[in-house]
Design a protein around this motif. Structure first.
Motif, PDB file in Angstrom:
ATOM      1  N   ARG A 272       0.836  -1.192   0.000  1.00  0.00           N
ATOM      2  CA  ARG A 272       0.000   0.000   0.000  1.00  0.00           C
ATOM      3  C   ARG A 272       0.875   1.248   0.000  1.00  0.00           C
ATOM      4  NH1 ARG A 272      -5.629  -0.910  -0.655  1.00  0.00           N
ATOM      5  NH2 ARG A 272      -6.218  -2.776   0.509  1.00  0.00           N
ATOM      6  N   LEU A 273       0.444   2.246  -0.758  1.00  0.00           N
ATOM      7  CA  LEU A 273       1.002   3.582  -0.635  1.00  0.00           C
ATOM      8  C   LEU A 273       0.081   4.337   0.322  1.00  0.00           C
ATOM      9  CD1 LEU A 273       2.770   6.004  -1.302  1.00  0.00           C
ATOM     10  CD2 LEU A 273       1.397   6.354  -3.376  1.00  0.00           C
ATOM     11  N   MET A 274       0.563   4.594   1.510  1.00  0.00           N
ATOM     12  CA  MET A 274      -0.255   5.222   2.539  1.00  0.00           C
ATOM     13  C   MET A 274       0.051   6.708   2.619  1.00  0.00           C
ATOM     14  SD  MET A 274      -2.076   2.726   3.917  1.00  0.00           S
ATOM     15  CE  MET A 274      -2.565   3.309   5.537  1.00  0.00           C
ATOM     16  N   GLY A 275      -0.965   7.452   3.025  1.00  0.00           N
ATOM     17  CA  GLY A 275      -0.794   8.881   3.205  1.00  0.00           C
ATOM     18  C   GLY A 275      -1.956   9.450   3.973  1.00  0.00           C
ATOM     19  N   THR A 276      -1.983  10.746   4.144  1.00  0.00           N
ATOM     20  CA  THR A 276      -3.061  11.422   4.859  1.00  0.00           C
ATOM     21  C   THR A 276      -3.812  12.328   3.896  1.00  0.00           C
ATOM     22  OG1 THR A 276      -1.549  13.194   5.539  1.00  0.00           O
ATOM     23  CG2 THR A 276      -1.859  11.344   7.058  1.00  0.00           C
ATOM     24  N   ARG A 302       6.937   5.749 -17.387  1.00  0.00           N
ATOM     25  CA  ARG A 302       6.884   5.319 -15.989  1.00  0.00           C
ATOM     26  C   ARG A 302       5.571   4.602 -15.689  1.00  0.00           C
ATOM     27  NH1 ARG A 302       9.629  10.372 -15.228  1.00  0.00           N
ATOM     28  NH2 ARG A 302       7.636  11.457 -14.936  1.00  0.00           N
ATOM     29  N   ALA A 303       4.486   5.070 -16.301  1.00  0.00           N
ATOM     30  CA  ALA A 303       3.189   4.466 -16.030  1.00  0.00           C
ATOM     31  C   ALA A 303       3.120   3.031 -16.519  1.00  0.00           C
ATOM     32  CB  ALA A 303       2.090   5.294 -16.690  1.00  0.00           C
ATOM     33  N   SER A 304       3.888   2.697 -17.561  1.00  0.00           N
ATOM     34  CA  SER A 304       3.842   1.338 -18.109  1.00  0.00           C
ATOM     35  C   SER A 304       4.687   0.364 -17.299  1.00  0.00           C
ATOM     36  CB  SER A 304       4.311   1.349 -19.565  1.00  0.00           C
ATOM     37  OG  SER A 304       5.679   1.774 -19.648  1.00  0.00           O
ATOM     38  N   GLN A 305       5.519   0.866 -16.407  1.00  0.00           N
ATOM     39  CA  GLN A 305       6.332  -0.010 -15.574  1.00  0.00           C
ATOM     40  C   GLN A 305       5.556  -0.346 -14.285  1.00  0.00           C
ATOM     41  OE1 GLN A 305      10.587   0.989 -15.358  1.00  0.00           O
ATOM     42  NE2 GLN A 305      10.155   2.739 -16.715  1.00  0.00           N
ATOM     43  N   THR A 306       5.929  -1.427 -13.644  1.00  0.00           N
ATOM     44  CA  THR A 306       5.219  -1.852 -12.435  1.00  0.00           C
ATOM     45  C   THR A 306       6.046  -1.558 -11.195  1.00  0.00           C
ATOM     46  OG1 THR A 306       6.099  -4.097 -12.640  1.00  0.00           O
ATOM     47  CG2 THR A 306       3.960  -3.658 -13.644  1.00  0.00           C
ATOM     48  N   ARG A 307       5.304  -1.224 -10.144  1.00  0.00           N
ATOM     49  CA  ARG A 307       5.938  -0.864  -8.873  1.00  0.00           C
ATOM     50  C   ARG A 307       5.150  -1.477  -7.723  1.00  0.00           C
ATOM     51  NH1 ARG A 307       5.511   3.013 -12.400  1.00  0.00           N
ATOM     52  NH2 ARG A 307       3.395   3.503 -11.683  1.00  0.00           N
ATOM     53  N   VAL A 308       5.838  -1.770  -6.632  1.00  0.00           N
ATOM     54  CA  VAL A 308       5.207  -2.252  -5.402  1.00  0.00           C
ATOM     55  C   VAL A 308       5.495  -1.252  -4.293  1.00  0.00           C
ATOM     56  CG1 VAL A 308       5.164  -4.059  -3.647  1.00  0.00           C
ATOM     57  CG2 VAL A 308       5.338  -4.679  -6.059  1.00  0.00           C
ATOM     58  N   TRP A 309       4.421  -0.868  -3.579  1.00  0.00           N
ATOM     59  CA  TRP A 309       4.555   0.105  -2.497  1.00  0.00           C
ATOM     60  C   TRP A 309       4.369  -0.569  -1.144  1.00  0.00           C
ATOM     61  CZ3 TRP A 309       5.874   5.189  -3.102  1.00  0.00           C
ATOM     62  CH2 TRP A 309       5.796   5.713  -4.403  1.00  0.00           C
ATOM     63  N   SER A 310       5.060  -0.078  -0.184  1.00  0.00           N
ATOM     64  CA  SER A 310       4.800  -0.413   1.217  1.00  0.00           C
ATOM     65  C   SER A 310       5.093   0.833   2.045  1.00  0.00           C
ATOM     66  CB  SER A 310       5.652  -1.587   1.697  1.00  0.00           C
ATOM     67  OG  SER A 310       7.031  -1.265   1.626  1.00  0.00           O
ATOM     68  N   SER A 311       4.395   0.957   3.149  1.00  0.00           N
ATOM     69  CA  SER A 311       4.541   2.149   3.985  1.00  0.00           C
ATOM     70  C   SER A 311       4.792   1.737   5.430  1.00  0.00           C
ATOM     71  CB  SER A 311       3.287   3.024   3.903  1.00  0.00           C
ATOM     72  OG  SER A 311       3.033   3.425   2.569  1.00  0.00           O
ATOM     73  N   GLN A 358       7.752   3.321   0.592  1.00  0.00           N
ATOM     74  CA  GLN A 358       8.843   2.841  -0.248  1.00  0.00           C
ATOM     75  C   GLN A 358       8.282   2.258  -1.543  1.00  0.00           C
ATOM     76  OE1 GLN A 358      12.101   0.453   1.519  1.00  0.00           O
ATOM     77  NE2 GLN A 358      11.624  -1.093  -0.035  1.00  0.00           N
ATOM     78  N   CYS A 359       8.829   2.724  -2.670  1.00  0.00           N
ATOM     79  CA  CYS A 359       8.430   2.232  -3.988  1.00  0.00           C
ATOM     80  C   CYS A 359       9.566   1.386  -4.551  1.00  0.00           C
ATOM     81  CB  CYS A 359       8.134   3.411  -4.918  1.00  0.00           C
ATOM     82  SG  CYS A 359       7.975   2.953  -6.653  1.00  0.00           S
ATOM     83  N   THR A 360       9.285   0.119  -4.765  1.00  0.00           N
ATOM     84  CA  THR A 360      10.263  -0.787  -5.367  1.00  0.00           C
ATOM     85  C   THR A 360       9.813  -1.101  -6.794  1.00  0.00           C
ATOM     86  OG1 THR A 360      10.726  -1.769  -3.212  1.00  0.00           O
ATOM     87  CG2 THR A 360      11.439  -3.007  -5.136  1.00  0.00           C
ATOM     88  N   TRP A 361      10.619  -0.723  -7.760  1.00  0.00           N
ATOM     89  CA  TRP A 361      10.300  -0.979  -9.167  1.00  0.00           C
ATOM     90  C   TRP A 361      10.538  -2.465  -9.436  1.00  0.00           C
ATOM     91  CZ3 TRP A 361       8.973   3.164 -12.579  1.00  0.00           C
ATOM     92  CH2 TRP A 361       8.995   4.428 -11.952  1.00  0.00           C
ATOM     93  N   THR A 362       9.504  -3.121  -9.943  1.00  0.00           N
ATOM     94  CA  THR A 362       9.588  -4.577 -10.104  1.00  0.00           C
ATOM     95  C   THR A 362       9.663  -5.038 -11.554  1.00  0.00           C
ATOM     96  OG1 THR A 362       7.167  -4.707 -10.042  1.00  0.00           O
ATOM     97  CG2 THR A 362       8.351  -4.990  -7.946  1.00  0.00           C
TER      98      THR A 362
END
Length: 437
Positions: A272-276, A302-311, A358-362
C-alpha cells in the motif's frame, strides 16, 4: 496456637516502661515434639536441642501491644502442625526466634534468605539419631557445634548454603545442585558461585524486550486489524523496549514496583502507498491508501512499468511502568506472572515524524537499475502526546512472553483546540519476548 506467657524481670521491665518499650521474651509450649523446622523469608531462627519443647521470640515491643497480644502471631505467622514448625515469610520479627526441641531426629529447612542455626544448651556436642539439612533459594543452614548422629542428609541447591563445624556419622548423603554449597568450617570451599544476586538487587526489576507489532480499531484487537480501507500488516521486527524499576513492596510471592522504560515500535502496511488526506468539511484527517503522485502516472514510460509500495511509520515513548508481579520464588527462578500499567509521553517531533512509503520498481527499465523511491508524509502533529498501555506477561526464570496493547489511541481521534485529528481510532498492540533480571 494457644496463649503464651511472658516471664519478665521487673528490674528490666520497669525502667523500660518509662520509655514505653521493653525487652520481651515470648514463649509458647508445644504439645508435640517438633522434628521439622521450615523457615521462609529473611528470618534468623535458632533450633536448640533441649529437654523441653517450646517456641521463644525475643524482641523489643510496645508495652501495650505486648499486653494486648494473645499469641506469637501478629501480621505474619509461626505455624505449628504436630511435629512441624513453619516460620512464614511475612512474620514481622526477623531475629531472636528460637525453637527448642527434645527430638533425636531433626529436619532443618531454610529458604528465601533465611538462616537456621542448630545448637544445644545441654551439651558441648549434639547427639542425634538422624539429621537432615536442606537449604535453597539463598537460604542457609548452619550447625555451630560438633554433631554425632547415626545418619545425616545434606541438601543444598538454588544458591543455598549448608555450613557445619564437624559431623561424625557412619552414613552421610550429600546433594548439591544449582550452585548450592556445602561447607565445613576451616576447610576451603570448592569454588565461588558462577552467578548470584543478593536480596537488595532483587528489589529491582528490569529487562529488554523484542516484539512483533501491529494495530487495530480496539485495545487488544490484534496485530492485523481491518481498518476502514486497508488491512494492517504484522511487523515481524516491530521494535524493542528497555525498562528498569524498583519494587517498593515485596513479599515471598508478590512484588509491586514502578520504574522507567523507553519504548520504540514500527508499523508496516504492505502493498500500500499510505498517506493522509484532509476533509475540510469535518476538519478531520484520514490515514489510508492514496494514489500515486502524478510523477509516476503522467509519463507513459513510468506508467507502463510496475511498482510495489509499502509504507511504515514509527512511534517512540518514555513510559512509567507500574508493575504487579506474582513469582514462585523470591530470586525470580521458576514461574512468574505480571501486569504493567504504562502511562507514557511521546518523544516525536511534530515537524519530522512521518509516514515513509517505499516504492520498489519490479518490472521495466527502472527495475533493471534496482531503483527504489521514498515518499515522506509528515504526521507528527497527529500523535497523541500521552499514551497508556497495559502489558501482561508470563515467564519462567529470566525469560518471558508478553502481550501489550495501548488503551489510548495512537493518534488524536477527537477535535480539540483546533489541533489535527484522525477520523478513526488506532490502537497499537505488541506480542514479544522479554529477557528479565
Amino acid at each position: 496456637m494457644k496463649k503464651f506467657f511472658l516471664p519478665m524481670l521487673m528490674a528490666v521491665a520497669v525502667p523500660a516502661m518509662a520509655q514505653d518499650r521493653l525487652p520481651v521474651r515470648l514463649t509458647q509450649d508445644l504439645m508435640e515434639t517438633p522434628t521439622t523446622v521450615i523457615v521462609y523469608g529473611n528470618h534468623d531462627v535458632k533450633v536448640v536441642c533441649d529437654t523441653l519443647n517450646y517456641i521463644a521470640v525475643n524482641t523489643m515491643d510496645l508495652v501495650g501491644a505486648v499486653l494486648e497480644s494473645d499469641s506469637l502471631t501478629t501480621k505474619g505467622q509461626i505455624k505449628t502442625d504436630r511435629y512441624q514448625v513453619v516460620v512464614e515469610a511475612d512474620y514481622p520479627i526477623r531475629d531472636g526466634i528460637e525453637v527448642h526441641t527434645s527430638s533425636p531426629a531433626l529436619a532443618l529447612n531454610a529458604f528465601g534468605y533465611s538462616r537456621v542455626s542448630l545448637l544445644s544448651d545441654i551439651s558441648d556436642t549434639i547427639r542425634l539419631q538422624k539429621l537432615m539439612m536442606k537449604a535453597g533459594e539463598h537460604g542457609m543452614v548452619a550447625v555451630e557445634m560438633p554433631v554425632v548422629t547415626d545418619k545425616v542428609n545434606i541438601d543444598a541447591g538454588d544458591y543455598g548454603i549448608v555450613r557445619y563445624t564437624d559431623i561424625a556419622s557412619p552414613e552421610v548423603e550429600h546433594f548439591h545442585t544449582s550452585e548450592g554449597r556445602i561447607e565445613q568450617v576451616g576447610v576451603d570451599p570448592d569454588g565461588a558461585y558462577r552467578f548470584t544476586l543478593d536480596e537488595q538487587l532483587h528489589e529491582l526489576f528490569g529487562g529488554w524486550s523484542f516484539f512483533m507489532s501491529g494495530w487495530s480499531g480496539n485495545p487488544f484487537g490484534g496485530l492485523t486489524g481491518t481498518m476502514r480501507d486497508y488491512d494492517m500488516s504484522v511487523t515481524a521486527y516491530g521494535g524493542f523496549d528497555i525498562r528498569l524499576g524498583y519494587n517498593f513492596f515485596r513479599t515471598r510471592h508478590w512484588d509491586i514496583g514502578a520504574g522507567l522504560a523507553t519504548h520504540y515500535e514500527n508499523f508496516t502496511i504492505s502493498n500500500r502507498l499510505m498517506g493522509t488526506t484532509f476533509d475540510a468539511t469535518t476538519g478531520s484527517t484520514h490515514l489510508g491508501p492514496v494514489d500515486e503522485p502524478a510523477y509516476y502516472t503522467s509519463n507513459p514510460a513510468r506508467a507502463s512499468q510496475t511498482r510495489v509500495w509499502s509504507s511504515f511509520l514509527q512511534a517512540a515513548y518514555l513510559q512509567l511502568p507500574i508493575r504487579v508481579e506474582w513469582h514462585r520464588r523470591m530470586d525470580y527462578k521458576g514461574l512468574r506472572l505480571s501486569a504493567e500499567l504504562r502511562p507514557g509521553i511521546s518523544l516525536h517531533s511534530s515537524d519530522e515524524s512521518s509516514i515513509v512509503s517505499q516504492c520498489t520498481w519490479t518490472e521495466g527499465e527502472e527495475a533493471d537499475r534496482g531503483r527504489i523511491d521514498y515518499i515522506h508524509d509528515t504526521i507528527g502533529a497527529l500523535y497523541n502526546r500521552f499514551r497508556l498501555d497495559l502489558r501482561l506477561e508470563v515467564g519462567w526464570g529470566h525469560a518471558s512472553l508478553f502481550v501489550q496493547s495501548a488503551l489510548t489511541p495512537l493518534f488524536r481521534s477527537a477535535k480539540k483546540d483546533d489541533q489535527p485529528y484522525l477520523d478513526e481510532k488506532i490502537y497499537p498492540m505488541m506480542i514479544g519476548f522479554s529477557i528479565n533480571y
